[in-house]
Write a protein that holds these residues in place. Structure first.
Motif, mmCIF file in Angstrom:
data_model
loop_
_atom_site.group_PDB
_atom_site.id
_atom_site.type_symbol
_atom_site.label_atom_id
_atom_site.label_comp_id
_atom_site.label_asym_id
_atom_site.label_seq_id
_atom_site.Cartn_x
_atom_site.Cartn_y
_atom_site.Cartn_z
ATOM 1 N N PRO A 194 0.823 -1.213 0.000
ATOM 2 C CA PRO A 194 0.000 0.000 0.000
ATOM 3 C C PRO A 194 0.862 1.271 0.000
ATOM 4 O O PRO A 194 0.488 2.278 -0.599
ATOM 5 N N GLY A 195 2.011 1.195 0.652
ATOM 6 C CA GLY A 195 2.911 2.346 0.644
ATOM 7 C C GLY A 195 3.515 2.563 -0.727
ATOM 8 O O GLY A 195 3.656 3.702 -1.202
ATOM 9 N N GLU B 240 -3.628 3.378 -4.750
ATOM 10 C CA GLU B 240 -4.010 2.635 -3.545
ATOM 11 C C GLU B 240 -5.529 2.416 -3.490
ATOM 12 O O GLU B 240 -5.998 1.324 -3.169
ATOM 13 N N ILE C 27 -0.991 10.982 8.167
ATOM 14 C CA ILE C 27 -1.223 10.713 6.743
ATOM 15 C C ILE C 27 -2.510 11.363 6.244
ATOM 16 O O ILE C 27 -2.622 11.723 5.085
ATOM 17 N N ASN D 226 -4.328 8.381 21.054
ATOM 18 C CA ASN D 226 -3.547 7.679 22.080
ATOM 19 C C ASN D 226 -2.072 8.048 21.997
ATOM 20 O O ASN D 226 -1.217 7.410 22.604
ATOM 21 N N ILE E 243 0.121 7.570 19.802
ATOM 22 C CA ILE E 243 1.004 6.487 19.319
ATOM 23 C C ILE E 243 0.350 5.804 18.131
ATOM 24 O O ILE E 243 -0.853 5.914 17.940
ATOM 25 N N TYR E 244 1.148 5.141 17.340
ATOM 26 C CA TYR E 244 0.612 4.234 16.330
ATOM 27 C C TYR E 244 0.395 2.895 17.021
ATOM 28 O O TYR E 244 1.362 2.193 17.332
#
Ligand SMILES: Cc1ncc(C[n+]2csc(CCOP(=O)(O)OP(=O)(O)O)c2C)c(N)n1
Ligand SMILES: Cc1ncc(C[n+]2csc(CCOP(=O)(O)OP(=O)(O)O)c2C)c(N)n1
Ligand code: SF4
Ligand code: SF4
Ligand SMILES: [Mg+2]
Ligand SMILES: [Mg+2]
Lengths: 315, 621, 621, 315
Positions: B309-310, C316, D109, D131, D133-134
């Motif tokens: 996907p990237g 994508e 993103i 939160n 964070i990922y």
């Protein structure tokens, strides 16, 4: 020591023509010409070595900018000037980086990099050419197109309230320099861009720019009625030549370190404030982080890699 | 070394073994397995380790989808893949085993040492599940040994939930007659950072497990180890990519997190600084590749690491790198697709997207490492290719390589490898920034800072002076120059060697992580007299010369790939696997394929079965 | 109708003519040409119009790169392409002609009516340029007639710079003996919105031009016109796409501006509302396609329109549409690539990116209209395909179709075509949201609002209930189902008909906008007895069945395409044109190609020359 | 009239279980569970027909949200929840749309769609699970990770100042509803989300959410020290249950229509303000523009198309 006997070589003096590359192919009367002239003058005054100067842009009329500079340049992808410019600066701190971007390029497709670019706050100068329209693709609505502006995609008039990019930027974390100017006041234009250049960090200048082809009368109100332009003045702000000071009928003293005042000014739609909205010289700079390790010797790197391999070694 | 087995213990000599430790997530199975693998590698055995990772961070306990753990395959010889069904399994509950059973990880005869605390659970449902599973396991022919593992730990720790992994490690050390001392050293290595108390309590548990196994088990295995000639390092493919980046001299990794590529950056987040580099986590994939290209343009060739996907998001910038001839290394750790697909699972589904992904003619070099070692060595190679051929190099690895662990000879390190071909002298007056050699399309590039080299890079069609092209022929010429680099690259590309005989009934063609499994299957078939050989491709675009000649020496040619292809029954409508398409277009040879998208590494046993099927009566097309 | 020619006028009968009007941008050449073309169409002649557009908005005056204008090809028969070299040129300065000369637009004998005010220019440089050009033009064999066009206008308007285009129109009307009345009506049509004064002054100029030509010119042409059987409409390909969207019943176009696709939205910005639709200009291409997919998911199948760089960004989401089986129509108006490339120029360079662009196995339907009429008809067809096969349909047009203007029979309009297959009744209890037919992979879809149809669409591998897949076989099954739709689609795909004989020495295979030129070249060669035929493909993925059989009946098969391929001399290293790759992979027939990336439509004459070369001694491979 | 004799059918009463789908696969103790419970309760109270309700998300732990709702759902691409949700709403005004997004998904993103999504101001409810964070990808730095937080990509600690998404959003044009709450105050959480749901326009709620796996102690200061949480109260704000009002030691009266005050509160880092920062019920709504023409009959469409064709007709 022998070095002292070597005669000091006179520094090479760069002249305006050292920055000029061909004839700019913008429409006659396009505001971009004025910005180009201002930047070329700044380069000359600041004696920027052309080989150490990089102009980065996206795609649009205004993004053709690098082509007219006799320096290094990177005319990249629509909306992606910021990431590329940040990459250029990341490991080459000695390069002077300028970014040119249009209102569509920056506020529309590039909007994600806008908010993150502000946060990175890398030392470079960013000019946003805001003509309220997509110029290169021939007159579609941009985020700053005023409500009701007839464009090719909105032939009955733009339907959303125009974005206020100044206010949006003032809300973004780690902002370090934000100014606004207009293409038709050459002295203020140059002074503003030069202040942005001198600022250590991301110097952002929004230039209200005339597009003679598609939004010729967009700025008429501000151009015809001097009362409609509000000059923000301050010791810490954009220096204004006393000779032309009087030309600005409407002025306000504004301390650009006062974010609340800046935000109040940023909300004003009755007048167009020009000058420095906000500055914070202490905002952390990512370029000072990304250049970590540049000075390391090959020997130390080899040691470092060996130490890293040790951790995986089957001893 | 305590080698004394009790009288009743049966010791079996084996050439290799596949051991799994399976648990709920967070029970430390991976730590134990990693230590056990390292221990084997140190003793001179071949090892392949692969993690069993659930899709969620903390899936519900005792669930089929929650199987978390590790598989360690080890033996006398060099191990190249995860093998077929496991020989021995240490399991902390019976439900997670179903996750593995679904993946056909076990066979009749697989020995399972199973935590038995569930049989007395207060929860009736659990109790019933456990009882039912025992019956089912027996039906499936598994040899289950119930053991009170947590209870046994309780004597040595207050929290057996956390400590039992080291207890298990100790048991394995006894079962396979490994050196306990070395195991204890490994524990020191693993927990050293956490302080002495932690190390000691874990070592204590390991010793306890060893003793417990000795007391309670009636079987043991012995495996020979070959003395190792060279110093080895042992790591997974993503760590190898990370070290490869460090070794390549590229000093910027610009990325955005995505499974299964992210762990490259986890490793480099700390390590890259040790060679003076910097890791940039960008706001998204587009920014990540743009940042890398900016740095490359400025003379510091950079790397970006991502997964499918990237890569999709980077497509536009890939085209720019090709068009403007900026060196760039892009590592794609392939996962299951399309779309979000199977994020943690293996697939080789991005080959054609890598080759053809960008609009217009955008030729890029595409290579694929086939071993953990190559995950390391291909990165410096890719950097060199990117700079020499001034463009984009895509390195395709996959989730199998990313998490597979294997020892390989420790690479040599020389200060010179960190030289940055970073010319800051004057650029020759009047020389264009794209001074294309007419035959090879190659050209040196000016780098910001070079006096006289000033030029404006552009994604528009441009002349050799990088001026925007307004006449029709410039685009034709510059396209030709970019394409010529491909032929030039091929000049130095050796035709790969066939493994096995140079002709025969069947040639299997593979690429990437399937190498180990394919070779193992082919060798097994060959040892039985089958006329099968295999060819493994590392250079996918351009392909090396001479393939057609090789293919024509075999009655059948078939790719084995982990990506989608239609079943043979679809006949004329059949859609082929990705390498098969590409080879067909390039060689016009009628190349067949055998592939699937189970998200699993293809096991050698299945490939072997397919070889047998193909070579049997009626199997020949 | 004033048909009286002066005694000395020579009238030549011709079957067709190619006329160009060339000027600096902003001089109104396109308006004049458009009116002239419409006039011809009305008189029953075949017409093909193509705009000459410079790369910049306002390039410098009198510059080679600034040529702006229009070409009108018209004649007795249906016109399918822009033809070869022009017969007659009206030019407002001599420098812009060099832009056209570079594109080989003229031949010895081309008549050029040239504004001569430059010869007395105050600017010495201009004067010299003009003089030099006259000599050069003579050398090239052009027949130049200098005329004081602006001066002649001065008698009729204060601003001849703006008015001379209509004056020119009048001249053309006289030269080609067209109906002046109809021309005046056209002017009314063109300027009606601007008020009567504007119309009248333009009509006056047109009349003046007519009279002026009669007074001063000594040549004239006559062309027959066939009575037209059906009512016609005349438009360019992007307008046809726009009308196609309106006619398809899709009521949302979600786009981001990009040349040369944008004009679809320029047209629909106003027009889509007339059929109750809405045009969404998104913040970028990713958002544009995401918005469209959201709408499609919610039951209102949407369309997105873009060009190469935009498609790259949408990659994508393309994968998601395939994976989650959301109907979506994506029109890609191809331009020169790679990267920003040649934004205003034609190329057919996105075929393989469209087919293979998304990572993983992401099969999508790809079709390509070959005429302006098909630009219209293929959109309703694409919508129907997208809904029936529940997925992504890519429609590839190009800059040649986008700006080419051609009449075609007026489509019929029926209220039923606006029916939205928008089921809001209850969803059958227990029926999965992906109720795949095992043979065809097809399934109906629940739409938000349907009671009982609630499901969560996901890009993760999923079961037929759209539940996240945790077991290995689900991904295999669902991939198979998505692929099966391809074979099912092929079932109803007729094998295309060969134009010309069913066998022979050479078969030319084309796709997209080259149809007209190829057929014209092939017909010319056939009329000379050459054994050449052509096959034009509209369905590119999947390809129709039966191609291999057709190819095998010809000694040579060669694609003609506007995209990059290496020259034949590269031998084994040669990289093929895009359709050629794809056909080779699919049929294993050794298919050759002839292509270029000059950014120009391929002229019939050049194709004819290539046919002759291929069929001459030594030309056969 | 005969209609009046038809017995009125009692409206179907949806119960909590009509919105519950399976067991949520988040870690035990994860804050997401609480948000799910709150939203399911809101759906029940508001009697939202499950078949007319659509949950849209991106990718991340929090983006798994739709899977646990027994409504329609769209679990799309990382960062792209907003465009999809806007598309769902564009031509289906009768659908109730909810968006779930994480701090990485939305602020990193998805940042471009953030600023444009605010400007579109379509009628839907947006929950951002922050939160710091990922989560799903196992602990990389997010834009809101505090300076120095040790993550897998920044093992020595995050190096950039954390983004202040509240302030950034307050700068964005056409903002119509912005609130903040925390996952560990169920009453306030639900009240805030419910107010956002009831708001006509884009109701944005940033939920400070605990990630027990990776940032378990990130919110400790606010959780342990009630003084550190500043409750913003007002008639026009989020209604606070008087029963729990006293639990908030630190309160401020804040008129959410006062943008300047909102921005001052948004800048505060000494405390965590919760409640409604800003509301503007009059902000133009794009969904009211995108649904143009929905009511047109097929006959009128046919007429419209014929008229369009007329313009191209060769008469
Ligand atoms: C990915 C991509 N999308 C769209 C375009 C088409 N495009 C080129 S410039 C432009 C907008 C230009 O507007 P602006 O940024 O305001 O610059 P201006 O021309 O007004 O200076 C667009 C949409 C493109 N080149 N690439
Ligand atoms: C295009 C793309 N890039 C990256 C990823 C990997 N990825 C999945 S979720 C995620 C971030 C999740 O963080 P956040 O949005 O904060 O959600 P949380 O898990 O914390 O709830 C990333 C980077 C992806 N799925 N797709
Ligand atoms: S179109 Fe507008 S912005 Fe572009 S060059 Fe012309 S005047 Fe300038
Ligand atoms: S990783 Fe964190 S955010 Fe994700 S489910 Fe677990 S606790 Fe929640
Ligand atoms: Mg603009
Ligand atoms: Mg998060």
């Amino acid at each position: 020591m022998s070095e002292s006997t070597t005669p000091v070589k006179a520094p090479h003096l760069f002249t305006l023509s050292d920055y000029q590359s061909g004839i700019a192919r913008w429409c006659p009367g396009c505001g971009d010409h004025g910005v180009l002239a201002a930047i070329q003058r700044i380069c000359t005054e600041e004696q920027l070595p052309p080989h150490k100067t990089v102009f980065v842009s996206g795609i649009g009329c205004s993004s053709r900018f690098p082509h007219y500079m006799k320096t290094y340049g990177f005319h990249g992808l629509h909306g992606r000037a910021m990431p590329v410019a940040c990459g250029v600066k990341a490991r080459r701190p000695e390069l002077q980086v300028f970014v040119s971007s249009g209102d569509g390029d920056f506020f529309s497709i590039g909007a994600g990099h806008w908010i993150h670019g502000v946060r990175y706050n890398m030392d470079m100068t960013l000019t946003i050419f805001d003509n309220g329209i997509y110029g290169l693709t021939k007159a579609q609505t941009s985020p700053t197109s005023p409500l009701g502006l007839k464009t090719k995609t909105h032939p009955h008039g733009a339907i959303l309230p125009p974005m206020n990019p100044i206010q949006a930027t003032l809300g973004m974390t780690n902002l370090s320099f934000l100014a606004q100017t207009v293409d038709w006041k050459p002295q203020h234009l140059k002074a503003t861009l030069q202040a942005a250049y001198k600022h250590k960090g991301l110097g952002i200048v929004r230039v209200m720019q005339r597009c003679t082809a598609y939004t010729a009368d967009l700025h008429d109100e501000w151009r015809r009625n001097p009362e409609k332009v509000l000059l923000m003045k301050h010791d810490k702000g954009v220096p204004v030549d006393p000779k032309i000071d009087k030309a600005f009928k409407n002025q306000v003293e504004h301390d650009p370190t006062d974010i609340n005042k800046a935000r109040e000014l940023g909300d004003r739609t009755d007048v167009l404030p020009i000058g420095l909205f906000y500055v914070n010289p202490d905002a952390p700079r990512y370029d000072q982080m990304t250049n970590a390790g540049l000075e390391m010797s090959n020997e130390d790197k080899a040691k470092g890699l060996n130490a890293a391999l040790d951790k995986f070694a089957v001893r | 070394m305590s080698n004394q087995a009790t009288a009743s213990v049966k010791v079996t000599h084996v050439e290799e073994q596949i051991v799994e430790i399976v648990s709920d997530s967070g029970e430390g199975a991976q730590k134990a397995g990693t230590a056990f693998a390292a221990l084997n590698a140190k003793m001179g055995n071949g090892v392949w380790t692969v993690e069993i990772i659930p899709a969620e961070v903390k899936p519900p306990a005792r669930s089929t989808a929650g199987a978390s753990g590790i598989r360690v395959r080890f033996g006398q010889e060099h191990m190249t893949n995860m093998g077929d069904q496991a020989d021995l399994v240490m399991a902390f509950n019976e439900q997670v085993l179903y996750g593995r059973i679904n993946q056909e990880a076990y066979r009749p005869g697989t020995v399972i040492l199973l935590e038995n605390k569930w049989k007395d659970s207060n929860n009736d449902k659990i109790k019933a599940q456990y009882a039912k599973a025992l019956v089912d396991f027996a039906d499936r022919g598994f040899v289950v040994k119930e053991m009170p593992l947590e209870e046994a730990c309780l004597a040595h720790t207050k929290n057996p939930k956390l400590g039992k992994n080291m207890f298990i490690l100790g048991m394995l050390v006894w079962i396979y007659d490994r050196k306990l001392e070395t195991a204890l050293e490994e524990i020191d290595h693993l927990f050293g950072r956490k302080g002495e108390t932690v190390v000691e309590s874990n070592q204590k548990l390991c010793r306890a497990g060893y003793a417990y196994a000795m007391e309670t088990l009636d079987f043991r295995f012995s495996i020979e180890a070959k003395a190792r000639a060279k110093e080895l390092v042992v790591m997974n493919g993503n760590e190898a990519v990370g070290l490869g980046i460090m070794a390549s001299g590229m000093d910027l990794l610009s990325m955005y997190p995505i499974t299964p590529a992210t762990s490259v950056s986890h490793y480099l987040g700390d390590a890259l600084g040790k060679v003076g580099g910097f890791l940039h986590q960008a706001e998204d994939e587009i920014a990540a590749v743009g940042f890398a290209i900016g740095s490359s343009y400025a003379g510091r060739t950079a790397c970006t690491v991502t997964s499918g996907p990237g890569m999709a998001l980077k497509t536009e910038f890939m085209g720019l790198a090709v068009m403007s001839e900026v060196p760039l290394v892009m590592v794609v750790v392939q996962r299951g697709g399309p779309s979000t697909g199977l994020p943690t699972k293996v697939e080789q589904g991005d080959l054609l997207a890598a080759i053809f992904g960008a609009p217009g003619d955008a030729p890029k070099l595409v290579i694929a490492p086939a071993t953990i070692e190559e995950c390391f060595t291909f990165i410096p190679r890719a950097r060199q290719m990117a700079e020499e051929f001034r463009g984009l190099v895509v390195v395709l690895t996959d989730a199998n390589l990313a998490t597979g662990v294997q020892p390989f000879p420790r690479p040599e390190v020389k200060p010179e490898q960190f030289n940055i071909p970073f010319e800051q002298g004057e650029w020759e007056a009047g020389k264009p920034p794209y001074d294309w050699d007419e035959k090879t399309g190659m050209s040196p590039r000016p780098i910001p800072g070079q006096v006289g080299g000033e030029y404006v890079l552009t994604g528009l069609a441009h002349t050799n002076f990088s001026k925007v092209a307004y006449d029709p022929s410039t685009n034709q010429t510059s396209s030709e120059m970019r394409s010529r680099k491909f032929a030039a690259f091929r000049d130095n590309l050796p035709t790969p060697k066939v493994h096995g005989a140079e002709d025969g009934d069947l040639l299997i063609v593979g690429w990437g992580s399937t190498l180990g499994s394919i070779v193992e299957a082919v060798d097994r078939a060959r040892s039985e007299g089958k006329k099968v050989s295999t060819l493994h491709l590392r250079d996918l675009n351009p392909l090396p010369r001479g393939l057609e000649d090789i293919f024509k020496r075999f009655k059948q040619v078939m790719t084995v790939e982990i990506n989608y292809s239609d079943p043979v029954e679809l006949g004329e409508d059949r859609r082929y696997a990705q390498l098969a398409w590409w080879l067909r277009a390039n060689t016009l040879v009628d190349i067949d394929c055998w592939s699937n998208v189970f998200g699993q590494p293809i096991r050698p046993g299945l490939i072997y079965d397919e070889i047998v099927r193909r070579l049997s009566e009626g199997g020949l097309r």
